[in-house]
Motif scaffolding. Structure first.
Motif: not given
Length: 294
Positions: A152-154, A209-211, A224-225, A241-242
């Motif tokens: 996840p990333c937002r 912008v989730a991958l 991961y960044q 940062t995951i």
């Protein structure tokens, strides 16, 4: 003298003043004002801003109530202006738009005052341009080999994202995924992620912008960044940062109801048959023993 005229060269005197240096720090993409004020009792007729590492060209030269483009350095064209175009009360502060890391340096403010031919240094500003220190927490995710996993990333939903970049910190020169112009950019993508990753929302709506990483394996372990470039900005920003761990499931020793597993259905049938055989044998022996005693 013999009647000849003696011509003296016109000399412009330069006066140096001893003021302290002002330090300013800005973030990339911001507009920044470099303060400078001359003697308000002596009107300024010319203002010049220079950067000390640029020897022959101006940041801005202002006279006759307008900017003088001659000898202005190209990187400052259409990006700088005086805060007060009339320089009232000696205000010759400089406004610099959309600063970048290339704007770092020491700036000096020089003026020529009315009824004076000398140029005077009245301000020195050191400008540093640095991205903000990331403050977000690290997210930890554990997946099993073969699973599809979403990292996840937002970003800020009020600022449209035009470029999204995912990297893994132990892979220095290549991307996990770079996405721009509504499509993946294969240049410099690490070979182990080709055809295995995509954005959850390819339009990056509301900053999503989730991958999505398909069929994870132990080699996918790492940190991961998520970096983005927002509309009308030129600098990349770290927003997520995951830490991903990929491990096989831990074997369980019992059923869901807590009872123990003893084997497959075929094994169960074998055990039942053996029990019947043993029981029958015991019964036969008991019958023969009773007959002999009778």
């Amino acid at each position: 003298m013999d009647g000849k005229k003696v011509l003296f060269p016109l000399v412009t005197l330069i006066s140096l003043s001893c003021q302290d240096q002002t330090n300013i720090t800005a973030e990339p993409g911001q507009n920044v004002t470099l303060p400078c004020r001359a003697d308000q009792n002596r009107p300024v007729i010319v203002a010049e801003w220079i950067r000390t590492d640029i020897k022959a060209e101006y940041v801005l030269r202002y006279r006759d109530e307008q900017s003088d483009p001659e000898h202005q350095h190209r990187s400052f064209k259409n990006r700088v202006r005086l805060q007060d175009g009339q320089m009232k009360a000696g205000n010759v502060a400089l406004v610099l738009r959309k600063v970048t890391s290339d704007d770092r340096g020491t700036y000096q403010c020089w003026v020529v005052e009315e009824h004076s031919s000398e140029k005077k240094l009245i301000g020195t500003i050191h400008l540093d341009v640095a991205p903000p220190v990331p403050t977000q927490d690290q997210t930890n995710i554990t997946a099993e080999p073969g699973q599809n996993v979403t990292l996840p990333c937002r970003a800020d939903q009020n600022r449209p994202v035009i470029v999204a970049e995912w990297i893994r910190t132990d892979i220095k020169a290549e991307y996990v995924l770079r996405y721009r112009d509504e499509q993946s950019d294969p240049e410099h993508q690490h070979r182990s992620f080709k055809n295995r990753v995509h954005l959850q929302d390819r339009q990056m709506k509301a900053g999503n912008v989730a991958l999505v990483l398909r069929k994870v394996k132990s080699d996918d372990r790492g940190t991961y960044q998520c970096w983005v470039v927002e509309e009308r900005r030129s600098e990349k920003k770290l927003i997520g940062t995951i830490n991903l761990d990929v491990a096989p499931p831990v074997p369980t020793q019992g059923n869901k109801d807590g009872s123990r597993k003893y084997g497959t259905g075929h094994q169960h049938h074998g055990l039942i048959g053996a029990a019947v055989f043993i029981t029958g044998t015991i019964c036969s022996c008991l019958v023969l023993l009773c007959k002999e005693q009778g």
